[in-house]
Enzyme design. Structure first.
Site, PDB file in Angstrom:
ATOM      1  N   HIS A   5     -11.014  -0.136   2.056  1.00 42.92           N
ATOM      2  CA  HIS A   5     -11.073  -1.280   1.132  1.00 42.92           C
ATOM      3  C   HIS A   5     -11.645  -0.775  -0.200  1.00 42.92           C
ATOM      4  O   HIS A   5     -12.350  -1.504  -0.880  1.00 42.92           O
ATOM      5  CB  HIS A   5     -11.930  -2.382   1.750  1.00 42.92           C
ATOM      6  CG  HIS A   5     -11.759  -3.738   1.130  1.00 42.92           C
ATOM      7  ND1 HIS A   5     -10.549  -4.264   0.750  1.00 42.92           N
ATOM      8  CD2 HIS A   5     -12.678  -4.709   0.841  1.00 42.92           C
ATOM      9  CE1 HIS A   5     -10.733  -5.482   0.255  1.00 42.92           C
ATOM     10  NE2 HIS A   5     -12.012  -5.771   0.279  1.00 42.92           N
ATOM     11  N   HIS A  35     -15.052  -1.623  -4.440  1.00 37.90           N
ATOM     12  CA  HIS A  35     -14.557  -2.998  -4.576  1.00 37.90           C
ATOM     13  C   HIS A  35     -14.363  -3.444  -6.020  1.00 37.90           C
ATOM     14  O   HIS A  35     -14.665  -4.581  -6.385  1.00 37.90           O
ATOM     15  CB  HIS A  35     -15.487  -3.971  -3.854  1.00 37.90           C
ATOM     16  CG  HIS A  35     -14.802  -5.197  -3.314  1.00 37.90           C
ATOM     17  ND1 HIS A  35     -14.335  -6.202  -4.131  1.00 37.90           N
ATOM     18  CD2 HIS A  35     -14.476  -5.561  -2.062  1.00 37.90           C
ATOM     19  CE1 HIS A  35     -13.782  -7.153  -3.390  1.00 37.90           C
ATOM     20  NE2 HIS A  35     -13.854  -6.771  -2.128  1.00 37.90           N
ATOM     21  N   ASP A  74     -13.184  -7.312   6.127  1.00 39.36           N
ATOM     22  CA  ASP A  74     -13.324  -6.565   4.873  1.00 39.36           C
ATOM     23  C   ASP A  74     -14.792  -6.417   4.479  1.00 39.36           C
ATOM     24  O   ASP A  74     -15.641  -7.214   4.887  1.00 39.36           O
ATOM     25  CB  ASP A  74     -12.641  -7.323   3.724  1.00 39.36           C
ATOM     26  CG  ASP A  74     -11.130  -7.277   3.808  1.00 39.36           C
ATOM     27  OD1 ASP A  74     -10.587  -6.857   4.843  1.00 39.36           O
ATOM     28  OD2 ASP A  74     -10.487  -7.676   2.811  1.00 39.36           O
ATOM     29  N   ASP A  75     -15.058  -5.430   3.628  1.00 40.60           N
ATOM     30  CA  ASP A  75     -16.314  -5.270   2.863  1.00 40.60           C
ATOM     31  C   ASP A  75     -17.466  -4.578   3.604  1.00 40.60           C
ATOM     32  O   ASP A  75     -18.434  -4.177   2.981  1.00 40.60           O
ATOM     33  CB  ASP A  75     -16.866  -6.601   2.317  1.00 40.60           C
ATOM     34  CG  ASP A  75     -15.917  -7.279   1.352  1.00 40.60           C
ATOM     35  OD1 ASP A  75     -14.899  -6.657   0.985  1.00 40.60           O
ATOM     36  OD2 ASP A  75     -16.185  -8.425   0.972  1.00 40.60           O
ATOM     37  N   TYR A 106      -9.829  -8.204  -3.766  1.00 40.92           N
ATOM     38  CA  TYR A 106      -9.350  -9.408  -4.470  1.00 40.92           C
ATOM     39  C   TYR A 106      -7.845  -9.606  -4.303  1.00 40.92           C
ATOM     40  O   TYR A 106      -7.233 -10.388  -5.046  1.00 40.92           O
ATOM     41  CB  TYR A 106      -9.676  -9.373  -5.972  1.00 40.92           C
ATOM     42  CG  TYR A 106     -11.078  -8.936  -6.301  1.00 40.92           C
ATOM     43  CD1 TYR A 106     -12.144  -9.815  -6.184  1.00 40.92           C
ATOM     44  CD2 TYR A 106     -11.337  -7.638  -6.729  1.00 40.92           C
ATOM     45  CE1 TYR A 106     -13.431  -9.414  -6.482  1.00 40.92           C
ATOM     46  CE2 TYR A 106     -12.619  -7.218  -7.026  1.00 40.92           C
ATOM     47  CZ  TYR A 106     -13.664  -8.111  -6.895  1.00 40.92           C
ATOM     48  OH  TYR A 106     -14.942  -7.700  -7.199  1.00 40.92           O
ATOM     49  N   HIS A 157     -14.640 -11.410   6.822  1.00 40.85           N
ATOM     50  CA  HIS A 157     -15.561 -10.500   6.134  1.00 40.85           C
ATOM     51  C   HIS A 157     -16.819 -10.362   6.982  1.00 40.85           C
ATOM     52  O   HIS A 157     -17.527 -11.359   7.182  1.00 40.85           O
ATOM     53  CB  HIS A 157     -15.913 -11.046   4.749  1.00 40.85           C
ATOM     54  CG  HIS A 157     -14.712 -11.208   3.858  1.00 40.85           C
ATOM     55  ND1 HIS A 157     -13.866 -12.284   3.954  1.00 40.85           N
ATOM     56  CD2 HIS A 157     -14.214 -10.417   2.882  1.00 40.85           C
ATOM     57  CE1 HIS A 157     -12.896 -12.145   3.070  1.00 40.85           C
ATOM     58  NE2 HIS A 157     -13.076 -11.021   2.406  1.00 40.85           N
TER      59      HIS A 157
HETATM   60  C1  NAG Z   1      -9.081  -8.635 -12.676  1.00 40.13           C
HETATM   61  O1  NAG Z   1      -8.844  -8.122 -13.972  1.00 40.13           O
HETATM   62  C2  NAG Z   1      -7.817  -8.809 -14.659  1.00 40.13           C
HETATM   63  C3  NAG Z   1      -7.574  -8.037 -15.962  1.00 40.13           C
HETATM   64  O2  NAG Z   1      -8.741  -7.954 -16.706  1.00 40.13           O
HETATM   65  C4  NAG Z   1      -8.243 -10.249 -14.867  1.00 40.13           C
HETATM   66  O3  NAG Z   1      -7.211 -10.960 -15.530  1.00 40.13           O
HETATM   67  C5  NAG Z   1      -8.526 -10.887 -13.530  1.00 40.13           C
HETATM   68  O4  NAG Z   1      -9.038 -12.200 -13.707  1.00 40.13           O
HETATM   69  C6  NAG Z   1      -9.551 -10.074 -12.772  1.00 40.13           C
HETATM   70  N1  NAG Z   1      -9.703 -10.654 -11.436  1.00 40.13           N
HETATM   71  C7  NAG Z   1     -10.867 -10.672 -10.794  1.00 40.13           C
HETATM   72  C8  NAG Z   1     -10.865 -11.292  -9.436  1.00 40.13           C
HETATM   73  O5  NAG Z   1     -11.874 -10.200 -11.245  1.00 40.13           O
END
Ligand code: NAG
Ligand code: NAG
Ligand code: NAG
Length: 363
Positions: free
Chosen positions: A211, A215, A152-153, A252, A314
Site C-alpha cells: 500500500h 501513503h 489497508d494501512d 486514496y 483498515h
Molecule cells: C490528490 O492530489 C490531487 C492533485 O493535487 C488533488 O486534486 C486531489 O484532491 C488529492 N486527493 C487527495 C485525497 O488528497
C-alpha cells in the site's frame, strides 16, 4: 488525540483513514506565547520581547528554516526538518508523520526517509500469471462463492489480535501494508513488532501486498517520488521476508496514468474493491453498526453460487478489528462463502504473488 473530521477527510480521502492519530498541532503563535508566559513577561516588556523573538525567529528561518512556515509559497524547511500539514517546519511526530507531512517541503518527513536494506530496483520483473498488470486496476474477484477480506494501512497495534481472530475462524486475509504511515515507524525496524507480525501473516497463509511506502497522494508526486514509494516498500518487505509482493492498492484509490505506467513497469497488479463497509469512518461503538449494515446489505442481496466480493477494511481501527471483523467472518461462513486471499479469488497461484528479492543483506 482524535483526528478532526476535516483533517480525516484531507488525510484519508476515499479509502484510507487514521484513527487515534496525533494531529500535527496548529503551531506558530502557541509555542512562542507559552515561552513568554513562562518568563512572566507583561506589558511593554512583553511587546518588546515579542518583537525581539519574532525578529530573531525570522532571521533564523531565513538562515535555517527550522521553525518557520513552509509549503507552497513559502518553500522548504532545512535539512533534518519536517513540514507539518499546517505548514510549519519542525521535528518530531507532530511534524514528520506521513502522509500529513508535506514531503516536497520537509526533507525529514517520514515519507522521505528510505528504509535500510538491499535495493530492489534492478530485480527482473517478468509478468507472472494472467492477472492484469498496471492499467485501470481490478475491482472484482472472479471465483463465485469467495470473499476476499482485505486490510489497508497496517500493520499497527491491533494486527496481531486480528491474526488471532482469523486463525480462530480458519479464515484468510490480504494485507495491503504501508511502510511508514501514521507515525508507526518503519515496518522493517527491528525495534518494532512489525517484522514479526508480517512474518506471521505469511506463515499463516495470508497474502501480503503493498500500500506504498508512506501513503502519499500519487497525483502530487513526481515519477521519481512515486517510484520511491513503491521501491522503498519493496526494500522493507525484502529485508523482512526475502521477497516482495506483486499486488498493490493505491492509497486514496488514486492512480492516474503516470502512476499506472510506473506500476506496469514494476510489474504490479492494481487492486481496488467492490465492497467497502466504511469501517474507517465508523470507529466507535455507536457507529460501527452502520458498517455491519453495509456488509449485510451486500451479502443478503447476493447469491453464493454466482457472486463473490473483494472487500476493503483498515486494521488500524479498533472497532474494525475487535467488533466488525467477527461480524463479517461469522456472516461469511454462515452464508456458505469461502474466505480467501485476493490472489486466490482472482485464480492466481500463490507462486505469482511475490518476487524473490536480491538477497536480504548488503555484502
Ligand atoms: C490528490 O492530489 C490531487 C492533485 O493535487 C488533488 O486534486 C486531489 O484532491 C488529492 N486527493 C487527495 C485525497 O488528497
Ligand atoms: C527557506 O529557504 C529557502 C532558500 O533560502 C527560501 O526559498 C524559503 O522561502 C525558506 N522557507 C522558509 C520556510 O523560510
Ligand atoms: C460492537 O458493535 C455494536 C453495534 O453493532 C455495539 O453495540 C457494541 O457496543 C460494540 N462492542 C464493543 C465492544 O465496542
Amino acid at each position: 488525540m482524535k483526528v478532526s473530521a476535516a483533517l480525516l477527510t484531507v488525510a484519508c480521502g476515499l479509502v484510507a483513514a487514521h484513527g487515534d492519530v496525533p494531529i500535527p498541532r496548529i503551531l506558530g503563535g502557541g509555542k512562542l506565547f507559552s515561552d513568554l508566559r513562562a518568563r512572566h513577561i507583561t506589558g511593554l516588556a512583553r511587546e518588546r520581547a515579542v518583537e525581539h523573538v519574532h525578529n530573531k525567529r525570522t532571521r533564523n528561518d531565513k538562515r535555517e528554516n527550522t521553525s518557520g512556515q513552509c509549503g507552497k509559497g513559502y518553500g522548504s524547511c532545512a535539512v533534518g526538518y519536517c513540514c507539518s500539514a499546517e505548514g510549519w517546519c519542525g521535528k518530531g511526530s507532530d511534524y514528520c508523520t506521513s502522509p500529513d507531512c508535506q514531503i516536497n517541503y520537509g526533507p525529514a518527513c517520514d515519507g522521505n526517509r528510505k528504509p535500510s536494506g538491499v535495493d530492489t530496483s534492478s530485480v527482473p520483473r517478468p509478468k507472472l500469471g494472467s492477472v492484469s498488470i498496471g492499467g485501470n486496476g481490478i475491482y472484482d474477484c472472479v471465483n463465485p462463492g469467495e470473499i476476499a477480506i482485505t486490510f489497508d494501512d497496517g500493520p499497527y497495534l491491533y494486527t496481531n489480535d486480528l491474526l488471532d481472530k482469523f486463525k480462530s475462524y480458519g479464515a484468510k486475509a490480504t494485507f495491503f501494508i504501508t511502510g511508514n504511515n501514521i507515525g508507526k515507524g518503519m515496518i522493517n525496524d527491528p525495534s518494532t513488532p512489525y517484522p514479526a507480525v508480517i512474518k506471521r501473516m505469511h506463515a499463516e497463509g495470508h497474502q501480503i501486498a503493498s500500500h506504498t511506502w508512506s501513503h502519499e497522494n500519487s497525483s502530487t508526486l513526481t515519477n521519481n517520488q512515486y517510484t520511491n514509494q513503491i521501491i522503498w516498500n519493496e526494500i522493507a518487505f525484502n529485508s523482512i521476508l526475502g521477497f516482495f509482493p506483486t499486488y498493490m492498492r493505491p492509497p486514496y484509490s488514486i492512480c492516474a496514468k503516470a502512476c499506472q505506467n510506473i506500476l506496469a513497469t514494476l510489474g504490479y497488479h492494481i487492486i481496488y474493491f467492490d465492497l467497502d463497509t466504511e469501517g474507517y469512518l465508523m470507529d466507535d461503538p455507536t457507529l460501527i453498526q452502520t458498517s455491519k449494515n453495509i456488509w449485510d446489505e451486500a451479502i443478503n442481496g447476493a447469491n453464493v453460487r454466482t457472486d463473490s466480493f473483494l472487500n476493503i477494511e483498515h486494521d488500524i481501527h479498533y472497532q474494525t478489528v475487535y467488533n466488525l471483523t467477527d461480524y463479517m467472518l461469522s456472516s461469511l461462513f454462515k452464508h456458505g462463502y469461502k474466505s480467501v486471499t485476493v490472489g486466490e479469488c482472482l485464480g492466481d497461484p500463490a507462486s505469482n504473488w511475490y518476487r524473490a528479492g536480491p538477497g536480504k543483506h548488503n555484502s
